[in-house]
Write a protein that holds these residues in place. Structure first.
Motif, short mmCIF file in Angstrom:
data_model
loop_
_atom_site.label_atom_id
_atom_site.label_comp_id
_atom_site.label_asym_id
_atom_site.label_seq_id
_atom_site.Cartn_x
_atom_site.Cartn_y
_atom_site.Cartn_z
N ALA A 7 8.30 3.24 -4.83
CA ALA A 7 7.52 2.13 -4.29
C ALA A 7 7.13 2.48 -2.86
N GLN A 9 7.09 0.86 1.02
CA GLN A 9 7.67 -0.17 1.88
C GLN A 9 6.86 -0.34 3.16
N ASN A 69 9.18 -9.64 2.19
CA ASN A 69 9.45 -8.90 0.97
C ASN A 69 9.54 -7.40 1.26
N LEU A 71 7.42 -4.88 0.54
CA LEU A 71 6.77 -3.91 -0.33
C LEU A 71 5.26 -4.17 -0.38
N SER A 72 4.50 -3.15 -0.73
CA SER A 72 3.03 -3.21 -0.69
C SER A 72 2.43 -3.37 -2.08
N ARG A 103 5.43 -11.90 -4.44
CA ARG A 103 6.52 -10.97 -4.69
C ARG A 103 6.15 -9.58 -4.17
N GLY A 105 4.78 -5.58 -4.15
CA GLY A 105 5.43 -4.46 -4.81
C GLY A 105 4.65 -3.82 -5.94
N ALA A 108 3.58 0.76 -6.87
CA ALA A 108 4.88 1.32 -7.26
C ALA A 108 4.77 1.89 -8.67
N ILE A 111 7.58 -2.52 -11.97
CA ILE A 111 7.77 -3.83 -11.37
C ILE A 111 8.23 -4.81 -12.45
#
Length: 326
Positions: A7, A9, A69, A71-72, A103, A105, A108, A111
């Protein structure tokens, strides 16, 4: 050995170079969740704003010093590889698309998402790359033009920023609704926008699209490049100014325009709509795509490992349509 996923970040707000690749434990789906192996995910202007922590007044919701959160990515398309024991809408092997929402993410390898969230079966004829971007420009433009702007056949519609992910979708949607579409772009994108259904294309470098007396029924400012006060002289008597980029300057216009005169500044966050409503809109969009009346415009496809480069490109502001990582 425990399974892992890759993932990206966001350890702190900042430039694209702040994005950091990480290896995380593979998530396990809860009772009503599905685990998705991601084939493609979108890289959007909104993702870049979240990475930078803009607008500042959104940080109490996103996180004061860094994204809460961390994450991208939001839009995605992929394959269901595991489901919780109470899941009924999906099964392993299903191809799906949707969005991670708050959420995050999605940029990645895997998920977990709620089956009752904004998650849809992916039509076989639709590529993962095209499906991954539907919840950004296409869904947003659909919501603003149909639900908020209530565009009717014969309306005169101006799209500010016709070549981006929102603009390229908006031109097609408005034209399909029977509107007379004018759109702004650089000279190099004029032929593209005309091919999408614009009757007239204005080169923003040489001509002011917000000419007083232009009498547009709807002005859709996809990039937030204008303002209600600047657009007002170009609106028809009961014209609507729509902008998906909410700024502190927009708020007074939205509130006051409902009290004085018939011209309106309107805003409604797509992300605050109920998932069931968003899934209904996506079903309508898929029908238009199946009828060949709407299609996402794709600019560049990067490997997931090149997410920083993809963010740099999007932030430069010259993309034509959508950008994804695979």
């Amino acid at each position: 050995m425990n399974a892992t996923r890759t993932a990206w970040q966001i350890p702190r707000y900042g430039r694209p170079e702040t994005l950091t690749p990480v290896t995380l434990p593979m998530p396990q789906p809860g009772p009503r969740e599905v685990l998705i192996r991601i084939h493609a995910s979108a890289v959007t202007r909104a993702d870049g704003m979240m990475r930078k922590g803009e607008p500042l007044f959104a940080r109490p919701f996103l996180g004061l010093r860094r994204p809460r959160n961390g994450l991208s990515g939001t839009g995605l398309s992929g394959e269901v590889i595991a489901v919780g024991d109470k899941v009924s809408r999906f099964a392993p092997g299903d191809m799906v698309f949707g969005e991670a929402g708050m959420r995050f993410g999605a940029n990645a390898s895997h998920i977990c998402l709620d089956e009752e969230g904004v998650l849809m079966p992916k039509p076989e004829a639709l590529s993962h790359e095209d499906a991954a971007v539907l919840c950004d420009g296409v869904l947003t433009s659909w919501h603003f033009l149909r639900n908020l702007g209530q565009v009717q056949s014969g309306d005169r519609v101006l799209i500010l920023g016709g070549a981006g992910s929102l603009g390229s979708a908006a031109v097609q949607i408005a034209a399909d609704m029977g509107a007379e579409v004018t759109a702004t772009s650089s000279a190099r994108n004029a032929s593209l926008i005309a091919s999408l259904g614009a009757t007239r294309v204005i080169d923003y470098a040489t001509e002011d699209a917000l000419r007083p007396g232009a009498a547009y029924d709807v002005i859709f400012d996809t990039l937030g490049v204008a303002s209600f006060s600047a657009a007002k002289p170009a609106l028809a008597e009961a014209g609507r100014y729509l902008c998906p980029v909410l700024t502190l300057g927009c708020l007074p216009a939205i509130l006051l325009s409902g009290l004085v005169g018939r011209k309106r500044a309107l805003f409604a966050a797509v992300g605050l709509e109920k998932p069931q409503h968003l899934r209904t809109m996506l079903s309508e969009i898929l029908t238009k795509i199946d009828q060949h009346r709407l299609a996402p415009v794709m600019d560049r496809i990067y490997p997931l490992a090149d997410l920083v480069e993809a963010h740099v490109y999007v932030e430069a502001g010259h993309k034509r349509g959508n950008v994804v990582v695979v």
